[in-house]
Design an enzyme around this catalytic site. Structure first.
Site, PDB file in Angstrom:
ATOM      1  N   HIS A 227      -2.084   0.527  -0.065  1.00 26.30           N
ATOM      2  CA  HIS A 227      -2.515   1.092  -1.344  1.00 26.30           C
ATOM      3  C   HIS A 227      -2.846   2.569  -1.124  1.00 26.30           C
ATOM      4  CE1 HIS A 227      -2.611  -2.668  -3.507  1.00 26.30           C
ATOM      5  NE2 HIS A 227      -3.496  -3.225  -2.664  1.00 26.30           N
TER       6      HIS A 227
ATOM      7  N   CYS B   3       0.717   3.711  -3.843  1.00 28.05           N
ATOM      8  CA  CYS B   3       0.491   4.344  -5.145  1.00 28.05           C
ATOM      9  C   CYS B   3      -0.196   5.685  -4.928  1.00 28.05           C
ATOM     10  CB  CYS B   3      -0.377   3.454  -6.029  1.00 28.05           C
ATOM     11  SG  CYS B   3       0.440   1.931  -6.559  1.00 28.05           S
TER      12      CYS B   3
END
Length: 392
Positions: free
Chosen positions: A227, A267
């Site tokens: 992430h 992301c």
């Protein structure tokens, strides 16, 4: 009285004509380059008026006239040469042409100004004025990829996270990791997967790489699957700044001047790319050398390949892996032995942008969304991956 006339020629020479009894004088000057000679002619005419051209005085004036003519010619030559002046710089005195011609007039055998010589010293001559520095005159446009080893490829694959971070499990990331490991191994890299790394683990891995000797290796590859946020990525327990993580690689002596390829699937925000319609026509598709010493910026020779641009969401399929890694593996697997790295990364961007769209979702908010990778290159040469030989 005698009649004397003076006729000036192109380079400042004169001629005497004696005849008659009436004293008169005439002269002509063409252009500013004859001004000095014209002044001498006027002075001579005045002296002739006063001295009435006695025999002795005529001889004296003849000598004076020769000196005047010589001075005029020399003055013209000096004027031509003063078009180039010297300026001071850190490299010493460098001639600078003050006219648009960027060169010096030089007289040929007949005394005419025709040929031109360069006003500036050749680069090699200018370099010789700077002692103690070797210049990288013949550095190749391609990185040397003919070392005995291709290099290391480390894949940091974070799937599970500390519950306090409230980050979901990254289902499908193991598919990305395995596909990348197979591809990089096939390219000749010594590839390894590091699963679920804490912030300390990640920092220690990079520090250990920076302390190793990579003299026999072509390059280094780091892949991070996790992430993330615009400038940070998640370890399993903490956020890590990307720049801080890579700092040890920038000062590793044996990796200096070699490609350092960083691939990050994460992301970089929460924005969704709605996409837009486009109407477009169909389109067509180190040599061996003496060692040289030169300095490069510590930020040079990096390729940063992100799954998406800053601020945006990066898509991942739980069954097939992330869009970015799918495209990267497919393009590199087909082209790595014949195409340079930046060209391949452009193909990856094209493939993600055109071939992928979110369709398998029950949440309409995430339906029909797009993505494009972000490639940031500080490479100073082309990166090719020639197949490894048996001797390597």
């Amino acid at each position: 009285m005698q009649h004397i006339s003076f006729a000036t020629k192109g380079e400042g020479f004169g001629s005497f004509l004696f005849g008659g009894t009436e004293l008169s004088a005439s002269f002509s000057c063409k252009g500013t380059e004859q001004t000095a000679m014209g002044v001498f002619e006027v002075i001579m005419v005045v002296l002739l008026e006063v001295l009435k051209l006695s025999v002795v005085n005529t001889l004296i004036l003849g000598v004076f006239w020769c000196l005047a003519s010589g001075s005029g010619s020399a003055g013209n030559d000096r004027k031509r040469r003063t078009r180039v002046k010297l300026i001071k710089s850190n490299q010493g005195a460098i001639p600078v042409d003050t006219e648009e011609t960027c060169g010096l007039d030089t007289p040929d055998a007949g005394g005419k100004y025709q040929s031109r010589q360069p006003a500036f010293p050749r680069p090699s001559e200018r370099r010789q004025s700077l002692p103690g520095i070797k210049y990288s005159v013949n550095v190749s446009d391609c990185y040397n990829m003919n070392h005995t080893k291709r290099g290391q490829a480390i894949i940091i694959n974070n799937k599970h996270f500390d519950p306090d971070l409230e980050m979901g499990t990254r289902k499908g990331t193991e598919i990305d990791a395995q596909n990348l490991d197979n591809m990089l191994s096939g390219m000749g890299f010594t590839s390894s997967i590091k699963d679920d790394c804490t912030a300390k683990n990640m920092t220690d891995i990079i520090s250990e790489v920076a302390q190793q000797n990579h003299a026999d290796e072509d390059c280094f590859v780091l892949v991070i699957l996790t992430h993330g946020e615009p400038d940070r990525v998640y370890a399993t327990d903490y956020l890590v700044n990307v720049d801080d993580l890579l700092t040890p690689l920038k000062t590793c002596p044996s990796l200096a001047g070699k490609p350092k390829i960083i691939i990050i699937q994460a992301c970089r925000g929460e924005k969704l790319d709605e996409g837009t319609d486009v109407v477009d026509a169909k389109g067509g598709g180190e040599d061996d050398m003496d060692p040289v010493v030169y300095r490069v910026p510590v930020e040079a020779d990096f390729l940063m390949a992100f799954a998406c641009v800053p601020g945006y969401f990066a898509w991942r399929n739980e069954e097939q892996g992330s869009w970015f890694v799918q495209a990267l593996v497919e393009v590199l697997r087909e082209n790595w032995a014949r195409m340079d790295l930046l060209t391949m990364m452009t193909r990856v961007c094209k493939k993600v942008a055109l071939d992928f769209e979110s369709t398998k979702t029950s949440n309409r908010k995430f339906l029909h969304k797009k993505q494009v990778p972000c490639i940031s290159s500080m490479l100073t040469r082309d990166v090719y991956f020639p197949p490894m030989t048996d001797q390597q």
